[in-house]
Design an enzyme around this catalytic site. Structure first.
Site, PDB file in Angstrom:
ATOM      1  N   GLU A 180      37.714  47.187  42.812  1.00 49.72           N
ATOM      2  CA  GLU A 180      38.417  45.943  43.149  1.00 49.72           C
ATOM      3  C   GLU A 180      38.794  45.912  44.641  1.00 49.72           C
ATOM      4  O   GLU A 180      38.795  44.861  45.269  1.00 49.72           O
ATOM      5  CB  GLU A 180      39.677  45.772  42.281  1.00 49.72           C
ATOM      6  CG  GLU A 180      39.394  45.505  40.811  1.00 49.72           C
ATOM      7  CD  GLU A 180      38.806  44.113  40.536  1.00 49.72           C
ATOM      8  OE1 GLU A 180      38.866  43.230  41.413  1.00 49.72           O
ATOM      9  OE2 GLU A 180      38.266  43.921  39.429  1.00 49.72           O
ATOM     10  N   ARG A 225      40.286  30.495  43.189  1.00 50.98           N
ATOM     11  CA  ARG A 225      40.609  31.736  42.467  1.00 50.98           C
ATOM     12  C   ARG A 225      39.365  32.345  41.827  1.00 50.98           C
ATOM     13  O   ARG A 225      39.296  33.561  41.627  1.00 50.98           O
ATOM     14  CB  ARG A 225      41.695  31.484  41.411  1.00 50.98           C
ATOM     15  CG  ARG A 225      42.168  32.775  40.760  1.00 50.98           C
ATOM     16  CD  ARG A 225      43.466  32.621  40.015  1.00 50.98           C
ATOM     17  NE  ARG A 225      43.833  33.884  39.400  1.00 50.98           N
ATOM     18  CZ  ARG A 225      45.020  34.160  38.890  1.00 50.98           C
ATOM     19  NH1 ARG A 225      45.973  33.274  38.934  1.00 50.98           N
ATOM     20  NH2 ARG A 225      45.256  35.344  38.340  1.00 50.98           N
TER      21      ARG A 225
HETATM   22  N1  GLY Z   1      41.203  39.040  38.239  1.00 46.83           N
HETATM   23  C1  GLY Z   1      40.945  37.774  38.801  1.00 46.83           C
HETATM   24  C2  GLY Z   1      42.116  36.852  38.799  1.00 46.83           C
HETATM   25  O1  GLY Z   1      43.225  37.273  38.569  1.00 46.83           O
HETATM   26  O2  GLY Z   1      41.961  35.695  39.012  1.00 46.83           O
END
Ligand code: GLY
Length: 349
Positions: A180, A225
């Site tokens: 990540e 997002r």
């Molecule tokens: N893991 C991606 C998000 O929280 O949008």
């Protein structure tokens, strides 16, 4: 360091510091002053860690749930909510998730649905949790049909990322978090050469800052997002196939690392980036000690099938890809092109 997550009346701060857990009582006193009872949700393995000296300043109970993804199901959710009811937790009280992404996802979802919503604080204790899972209010449990298929958006009143909790993190878990971190570094369009020697705490801070900025503009994933899913289309498909084989082969971030290496190759095939970008991605992954190579036993047809069922795919093959205008979600990519790039990618082993 405190990073604000600006969401109007749901705004909160992500505290990043050695000892951040000790800010819990002050956070609760400030944000939910009527709270009298706190329930800490954690796993048996975490409860015995040396840093598990968490004080809410309230009448406090600890509820244990299983470790990892096995915590994220309806049975555990029911047990947890029943415990909350037996402890007479009221709507004014607070629940605290202490653990990795699975525990904070479950705790967040319980907080979203118990009494139609109560306050939650997250204390993420893994790298994935600190840089991603605990931030931004996504909560979920899994179905046999797929990960995170049942959930809601429920923002915490604060997130305390305590670097002390990372000192006891197993190596595999650390590597998973680095997937990540690599995603964030690449989304920030940074070079591999600047990564070498950057302290881990700074990498966590950079990743949280990126996520906080994106979530502040698009809380419910209507647009920007979705970029946080860079590397996740293939990553989720690999995870799904690995989980079906019931082997602990690849953790989330390890699968994302492979997904990142693949996505840049797909972008190159679609003439969106130069080969230099492939080299940069590979260098970022190797500098972080990540493999980014697809194990040969993941069949192309099974991966294509699994990617078509990704909940972000909208029944189409969709990928977050880099390009001359930056990153964007590219949908409608033909399965034949994806198959060809996958085959070549596998051959690079
Ligand atoms: N893991 C991606 C998000 O929280 O949008």
């Amino acid at each position: 360091m405190n990073i604000p997550l600006d969401l109007g009346d749901r705004s909160y701060e992500v505290v990043l510091a050695e000892g951040a857990r000790h800010e819990l009582a002050a956070l609760i006193a400030k944000s939910v002053p009527k709270a009298k009872v706190a329930v800490i949700v954690t796993s048996p393995a975490l409860r015995i860690q040396p840093w598990f000296d968490i004080e809410s300043g309230l009448v406090q109970h600890v509820v244990e749930v299983p470790d990892g993804e096995s915590a994220k199901n309806f049975a555990t959710l029911e047990l947890l909510c029943t415990r909350l009811a037996n402890l007479e937790l009221s709507r004014h009280d607070v629940i605290i998730g202490v653990g990795g992404g699975a525990i904070t996802d479950l705790t967040g979802f319980a907080a979203a649905v118990y009494l139609r919503g109560i306050a939650v604080v997250h204390i993420p204790t893994t790298l994935v949790g600190q840089v991603d899972a605990a931030i931004g209010g996504k909560t979920a449990i899994n179905l046999a049909a797929g990960k995170n298929l049942v959930g809601s958006f429920h923002q915490p009143i604060g997130v305390l990322c305590d670097f002390a909790t990372l000192t006891t993190l197993p190596e595999r878990e650390r590597r998973s978090g680095l997937g990540e971190v690599a995603k964030c570094w690449l989304l920030e369009e940074r070079r591999a050469s600047d990564l070498d020697g950057t302290p881990m705490n700074d990498l966590v801070t950079l990743s949280v800052s990126l996520k906080a900025a994106i979530v502040a503009t698009d809380e419910r994933e209507g647009g920007a997002r979705a970029l946080l899913n860079y590397g996740h289309t293939l990553g989720h498909a690999i995870e799904k196939l690995a989980l079906a084989r019931d082997v602990d082969e690849l953790r989330h971030g390890e699968a994302v690392a492979i997904g990142l290496a693949f996505a840049v190759r797909l972008a190159y095939e679609l003439e969106r980036v130069s080969s230099e970008e492939i080299a940069n991605h590979d260098d970022v992954l190797s500098t972080l000690g990540l493999s980014g190579r697809l194990p040969s036993h993941f069949a192309t047809s099974a991966l294509i099938e699994a990617m078509g069922h990704d909940k972000k795919a909208h029944h189409d093959l969709a990928f977050v890809l880099p390009g001359s205008e930056g990153f964007e979600v590219v949908s409608g990519i033909s399965p034949e092109v994806v198959s060809q790039v996958l085959e070549r990618f596998r051959g690079e082993l």
